[in-house]
Design a protein around this motif. Structure first.
Motif, PDB file in Angstrom:
ATOM      1  N   UNK A   1       0.754  -1.165   0.129  1.00 59.16           N
ATOM      2  CA  UNK A   1      -0.076  -0.040   0.100  1.00 59.16           C
ATOM      3  C   UNK A   1       0.629   1.257   0.139  1.00 59.16           C
ATOM      4  N   UNK A   2       2.055   1.265  -0.254  1.00 60.67           N
ATOM      5  CA  UNK A   2       2.961   2.438  -0.329  1.00 60.67           C
ATOM      6  C   UNK A   2       4.077   2.049  -1.043  1.00 60.67           C
ATOM      7  N   UNK A   3       4.691   3.081  -1.743  1.00 58.92           N
ATOM      8  CA  UNK A   3       5.897   2.872  -2.727  1.00 58.92           C
ATOM      9  C   UNK A   3       6.866   2.758  -1.968  1.00 58.92           C
ATOM     10  N   UNK A   4       7.007   3.436  -0.970  1.00 61.39           N
ATOM     11  CA  UNK A   4       8.338   3.497  -0.139  1.00 61.39           C
ATOM     12  C   UNK A   4       8.782   1.898   0.286  1.00 61.39           C
ATOM     13  N   UNK A   5       7.722   0.935   0.321  1.00 61.38           N
ATOM     14  CA  UNK A   5       7.806  -0.349   0.931  1.00 61.38           C
ATOM     15  C   UNK A   5       8.750  -0.985  -0.253  1.00 61.38           C
ATOM     16  N   UNK A   6       9.267  -0.336  -1.252  1.00 59.01           N
ATOM     17  CA  UNK A   6      10.133  -0.955  -2.401  1.00 59.01           C
ATOM     18  C   UNK A   6      11.455  -1.426  -1.729  1.00 59.01           C
ATOM     19  N   UNK A   7      12.082  -0.666  -0.758  1.00 58.87           N
ATOM     20  CA  UNK A   7      13.152  -0.949  -0.225  1.00 58.87           C
ATOM     21  C   UNK A   7      13.154  -2.277   0.379  1.00 58.87           C
ATOM     22  N   UNK A   8      12.031  -2.341   1.398  1.00 57.55           N
ATOM     23  CA  UNK A   8      11.822  -3.629   2.104  1.00 57.55           C
ATOM     24  C   UNK A   8      11.565  -4.601   1.285  1.00 57.55           C
ATOM     25  N   UNK A   9      10.779  -4.536   0.225  1.00 56.05           N
ATOM     26  CA  UNK A   9      10.488  -5.708  -0.737  1.00 56.05           C
ATOM     27  C   UNK A   9      11.758  -6.135  -1.412  1.00 56.05           C
ATOM     28  N   UNK A  10      12.638  -5.242  -1.969  1.00 58.20           N
ATOM     29  CA  UNK A  10      13.773  -5.621  -2.326  1.00 58.20           C
ATOM     30  C   UNK A  10      14.763  -6.607  -1.402  1.00 58.20           C
ATOM     31  N   UNK A  11      14.823  -5.650  -0.188  1.00 50.56           N
ATOM     32  CA  UNK A  11      15.662  -6.389   0.856  1.00 50.56           C
ATOM     33  C   UNK A  11      15.148  -8.034   1.303  1.00 50.56           C
ATOM     34  N   UNK A  12      13.899  -8.020   1.292  1.00 50.49           N
ATOM     35  CA  UNK A  12      13.446  -9.416   1.479  1.00 50.49           C
ATOM     36  C   UNK A  12      13.487 -10.488   0.541  1.00 50.49           C
ATOM     37  N   UNK A  13      13.630  -9.938  -0.625  1.00 56.80           N
ATOM     38  CA  UNK A  13      13.939 -10.710  -1.902  1.00 56.80           C
ATOM     39  C   UNK A  13      15.329 -10.900  -2.412  1.00 56.80           C
ATOM     40  N   UNK A  14      16.431 -10.103  -1.546  1.00 58.47           N
ATOM     41  CA  UNK A  14      17.467 -10.374  -2.306  1.00 58.47           C
ATOM     42  C   UNK A  14      17.671  -9.485  -3.546  1.00 58.47           C
ATOM     43  N   UNK A  15      16.850  -8.614  -3.510  1.00 63.05           N
ATOM     44  CA  UNK A  15      16.919  -7.721  -4.883  1.00 63.05           C
ATOM     45  C   UNK A  15      17.652  -6.416  -4.858  1.00 63.05           C
TER      46      UNK A  15
END
Length: 82
Positions: free
Chosen positions: A21-35
């Motif tokens: 629900x938030x574009x700023x979550x891109x950092x967490x998403x990348x981190x959680x998926x090793x991207x």
């Protein structure tokens, strides 16, 4: 964590909006998926979503109710190199 499958021309920012629900979550998403936040995704690729870190439940709920699937990625091969 739940798993989501990347749709056609979806980017990390699209998935962040759809699932957190938030574009700023891109950092967490990348981190959680090793991207990296600049990595291109492939249709069908599986990503992990930490549901405990959803930042805007109302946006996520709205996207699901309206069946909104953001898809804004333009593959690098289609970007003009002028």
């Amino acid at each position: 964590m739940k798993e989501v499958v990347v749709g056609y021309q979806q980017s990390l920012i699209d998935i962040a909006l759809q699932e957190y629900g938030d574009a700023s979550a891109i950092v967490q998403l990348a981190k959680d998926n090793n991207l990296s936040i600049t990595d291109d995704l492939k249709t069908g690729q599986k990503l992990l979503i930490d549901e405990s870190k959803i930042s805007n439940v109302q946006v996520v709920k709205y996207y699901k109710e309206k069946n909104i699937i953001p898809s804004t990625d333009i593959p690098r091969s289609q970007v003009s190199q002028e």
